[in-house]
Structures are given as C-alpha cells and as structure tokens.
Design a protein around this motif. Structure first.
Motif, PDB file in Angstrom:
ATOM      1  N   ALA A 150       0.841  -1.193   0.000  1.00  9.30           N
ATOM      2  CA  ALA A 150       0.000   0.000   0.000  1.00  9.30           C
ATOM      3  C   ALA A 150       0.876   1.242   0.000  1.00  9.30           C
ATOM      4  CB  ALA A 150      -0.900  -0.015   1.222  1.00  9.30           C
ATOM      5  N   ALA A 151       0.562   2.169  -0.875  1.00  9.27           N
ATOM      6  CA  ALA A 151       1.361   3.381  -1.022  1.00  9.27           C
ATOM      7  C   ALA A 151       0.567   4.613  -0.611  1.00  9.27           C
ATOM      8  CB  ALA A 151       1.814   3.530  -2.471  1.00  9.27           C
ATOM      9  N   SER A 152       1.254   5.523   0.011  1.00 12.39           N
ATOM     10  CA  SER A 152       0.649   6.823   0.314  1.00 12.39           C
ATOM     11  C   SER A 152       1.035   7.788  -0.803  1.00 12.39           C
ATOM     12  CB  SER A 152       1.160   7.347   1.651  1.00 12.39           C
ATOM     13  OG  SER A 152       2.555   7.604   1.566  1.00 12.39           O
ATOM     14  N   GLY A 153       0.319   8.910  -0.889  1.00 11.37           N
ATOM     15  CA  GLY A 153       0.688   9.921  -1.867  1.00 11.37           C
ATOM     16  C   GLY A 153      -0.150   9.859  -3.124  1.00 11.37           C
ATOM     17  N   ARG A 154      -0.309  11.016  -3.740  1.00  6.33           N
ATOM     18  CA  ARG A 154      -1.189  11.141  -4.896  1.00  6.33           C
ATOM     19  C   ARG A 154      -0.502  10.804  -6.198  1.00  6.33           C
ATOM     20  NH1 ARG A 154      -3.305  17.133  -3.865  1.00  6.33           N
ATOM     21  NH2 ARG A 154      -1.163  17.296  -3.161  1.00  6.33           N
ATOM     22  N   THR A 155       0.822  10.571  -6.170  1.00  3.30           N
ATOM     23  CA  THR A 155       1.550  10.342  -7.414  1.00  3.30           C
ATOM     24  C   THR A 155       1.831   8.874  -7.673  1.00  3.30           C
ATOM     25  OG1 THR A 155       3.603  10.773  -6.221  1.00  3.30           O
ATOM     26  CG2 THR A 155       2.626  12.603  -7.445  1.00  3.30           C
ATOM     27  N   PHE A 156       1.261   7.988  -6.871  1.00  3.73           N
ATOM     28  CA  PHE A 156       1.521   6.553  -7.018  1.00  3.73           C
ATOM     29  C   PHE A 156       1.266   6.096  -8.438  1.00  3.73           C
ATOM     30  CE2 PHE A 156       1.689   2.134  -6.027  1.00  3.73           C
ATOM     31  CZ  PHE A 156       0.639   1.544  -6.701  1.00  3.73           C
ATOM     32  N   SER A 157       0.195   6.566  -9.040  1.00  4.73           N
ATOM     33  CA  SER A 157      -0.193   6.078 -10.360  1.00  4.73           C
ATOM     34  C   SER A 157       0.810   6.452 -11.448  1.00  4.73           C
ATOM     35  CB  SER A 157      -1.581   6.603 -10.727  1.00  4.73           C
ATOM     36  OG  SER A 157      -1.563   8.014 -10.793  1.00  4.73           O
ATOM     37  N   ARG A 158       1.777   7.296 -11.150  1.00  2.00           N
ATOM     38  CA  ARG A 158       2.784   7.689 -12.130  1.00  2.00           C
ATOM     39  C   ARG A 158       4.071   6.884 -11.990  1.00  2.00           C
ATOM     40  NH1 ARG A 158       3.244  14.123 -11.985  1.00  2.00           N
ATOM     41  NH2 ARG A 158       4.052  13.801 -14.086  1.00  2.00           N
ATOM     42  N   TYR A 159       4.158   6.064 -10.952  1.00  2.00           N
ATOM     43  CA  TYR A 159       5.403   5.362 -10.683  1.00  2.00           C
ATOM     44  C   TYR A 159       5.386   3.944 -11.237  1.00  2.00           C
ATOM     45  CZ  TYR A 159       6.234   8.977  -7.108  1.00  2.00           C
ATOM     46  OH  TYR A 159       6.423  10.146  -6.441  1.00  2.00           O
ATOM     47  N   ASN A 160       6.482   3.563 -11.860  1.00  2.00           N
ATOM     48  CA  ASN A 160       6.703   2.143 -12.074  1.00  2.00           C
ATOM     49  C   ASN A 160       7.026   1.529 -10.715  1.00  2.00           C
ATOM     50  OD1 ASN A 160       6.428   2.576 -14.827  1.00  2.00           O
ATOM     51  ND2 ASN A 160       8.629   2.633 -15.206  1.00  2.00           N
ATOM     52  N   MET A 161       6.554   0.316 -10.505  1.00  3.25           N
ATOM     53  CA  MET A 161       6.737  -0.335  -9.208  1.00  3.25           C
ATOM     54  C   MET A 161       7.462  -1.662  -9.369  1.00  3.25           C
ATOM     55  SD  MET A 161       5.354   1.691  -6.991  1.00  3.25           S
ATOM     56  CE  MET A 161       5.247   0.609  -5.562  1.00  3.25           C
ATOM     57  N   GLY A 162       8.188  -2.020  -8.333  1.00  2.00           N
ATOM     58  CA  GLY A 162       8.912  -3.288  -8.382  1.00  2.00           C
ATOM     59  C   GLY A 162       8.816  -4.040  -7.075  1.00  2.00           C
ATOM     60  N   TRP A 163       9.036  -5.334  -7.158  1.00  2.00           N
ATOM     61  CA  TRP A 163       9.206  -6.193  -5.982  1.00  2.00           C
ATOM     62  C   TRP A 163      10.613  -6.787  -6.028  1.00  2.00           C
ATOM     63  CZ3 TRP A 163       6.017  -6.859  -1.869  1.00  2.00           C
ATOM     64  CH2 TRP A 163       4.680  -6.486  -1.998  1.00  2.00           C
ATOM     65  N   PHE A 164      11.238  -6.809  -4.866  1.00  2.00           N
ATOM     66  CA  PHE A 164      12.548  -7.398  -4.693  1.00  2.00           C
ATOM     67  C   PHE A 164      12.500  -8.313  -3.484  1.00  2.00           C
ATOM     68  CE2 PHE A 164      15.122  -4.801  -7.618  1.00  2.00           C
ATOM     69  CZ  PHE A 164      14.225  -3.789  -7.895  1.00  2.00           C
ATOM     70  N   ARG A 165      13.522  -9.134  -3.348  1.00  3.93           N
ATOM     71  CA  ARG A 165      13.622  -9.982  -2.160  1.00  3.93           C
ATOM     72  C   ARG A 165      15.080 -10.101  -1.740  1.00  3.93           C
ATOM     73  NH1 ARG A 165      11.895 -15.771  -4.956  1.00  3.93           N
ATOM     74  NH2 ARG A 165      13.811 -16.100  -6.172  1.00  3.93           N
ATOM     75  N   GLN A 166      15.250 -10.386  -0.473  1.00  4.99           N
ATOM     76  CA  GLN A 166      16.599 -10.563   0.049  1.00  4.99           C
ATOM     77  C   GLN A 166      16.595 -11.669   1.086  1.00  4.99           C
ATOM     78  OE1 GLN A 166      18.472  -6.975   1.495  1.00  4.99           O
ATOM     79  NE2 GLN A 166      20.506  -7.824   1.142  1.00  4.99           N
ATOM     80  N   ALA A 167      17.392 -12.682   0.815  1.00  2.11           N
ATOM     81  CA  ALA A 167      17.569 -13.789   1.755  1.00  2.11           C
ATOM     82  C   ALA A 167      18.802 -13.513   2.600  1.00  2.11           C
ATOM     83  CB  ALA A 167      17.719 -15.097   0.993  1.00  2.11           C
ATOM     84  N   PRO A 168      18.893 -14.111   3.781  1.00  2.00           N
ATOM     85  CA  PRO A 168      20.060 -13.871   4.647  1.00  2.00           C
ATOM     86  C   PRO A 168      21.359 -14.188   3.940  1.00  2.00           C
ATOM     87  CG  PRO A 168      18.346 -15.013   5.853  1.00  2.00           C
ATOM     88  CD  PRO A 168      17.895 -14.978   4.423  1.00  2.00           C
TER      89      PRO A 168
END
Length: 127
Positions: free
Chosen positions: A23-41
C-alpha cells in the motif's frame, strides 16, 4: 515522498501460494513504475517483478516467471505480488519499491533505480 507498506507474508509449505500487497501513500503513485525485490540472509537483494505505471507491462526474471504475477490497482494505491508454486528457495524478505522517474520508458530490475522502499515482509517456504 511516497511511503510503502508491505503485507501478506507468512509461512507456507512448498507448492503453496501467497499474495503480497504493498500500500502506497501519496497522490503520485499512479505515475510510478513499481517493483518487488527480495533478500535472503547473506545474499544480495534480488529483483522479482516490475510493473509499468499504467499496469500494461510487466517484467520478471526467469527464476519466478510463470509462478509470480505482479499487478496494481491505482485507484487503491496498491501493488500486488501473487506467488504460486512456491519453493523453499523463495524464502526471503520481500520489498516493494517505487521508481519516481515517470519518464523512464522501460522497466528495470536494478534496485538502484528505485527511490522509495517499504520495510519488507517475511516469506518463509517450508519443504
């Protein structure tokens, strides 16, 4: 400024599914490309999925292609990651991230191009 909050992580058996939300705050979310990343120990942060600001294009590495699906609902300021056929090697902390450069006309798996990050949610896949 955008604040990102992930949820939906947990413990699941191999072969199972989870759906992460960011969930994102802010009115400009719809202009951003979004990504998912992960990090293992002990490992570097790894790219998992990206989606264009419009939702029309997505990008995945081979390690998750066909198992993970990224989507977004700009009306709800939320991006999702549906994870199916989970494997023990998918165990990691998962982060969502926002690329504020709305002029970028390609999706990137380079974490240095993302400007805002959530706090992460733990996903553990047992064998």
């Amino acid at each position: 400024q955008v604040q990102l909050v992930e949820s939906g992580g947990g413990l699941v058996q191999a072969g199972g599914s989870l759906r992460l939300s960011c969930a994102a705050s802010g009115r400009t979310f719809s202009r951003y490309n979004m990504g998912w990343f992960r990090q293992a120990p002990g490992k570097e942060r790894e790219f998992v999925a990206a989606i264009r600001w419009s939702g029309g294009y997505t990008y995945y590495p081979d390690s998750v292609k066909g198992r993970f699906t990224i989507s977004r609902d700009n009306a709800k300021n939320t991006v999702y990651l549906q994870m199916n056929s989970l494997k023990p090697e998918d165990t990691a902390v998962y982060y969502c991230a926002a690329d504020r450069d709305y002029t970028r006309n390609y999706l990137s798996g380079n974490p240095r191009l993302y400007d805002y990050w959530g706090q992460g949610t733990q996903v553990t896949v047992s064998s």
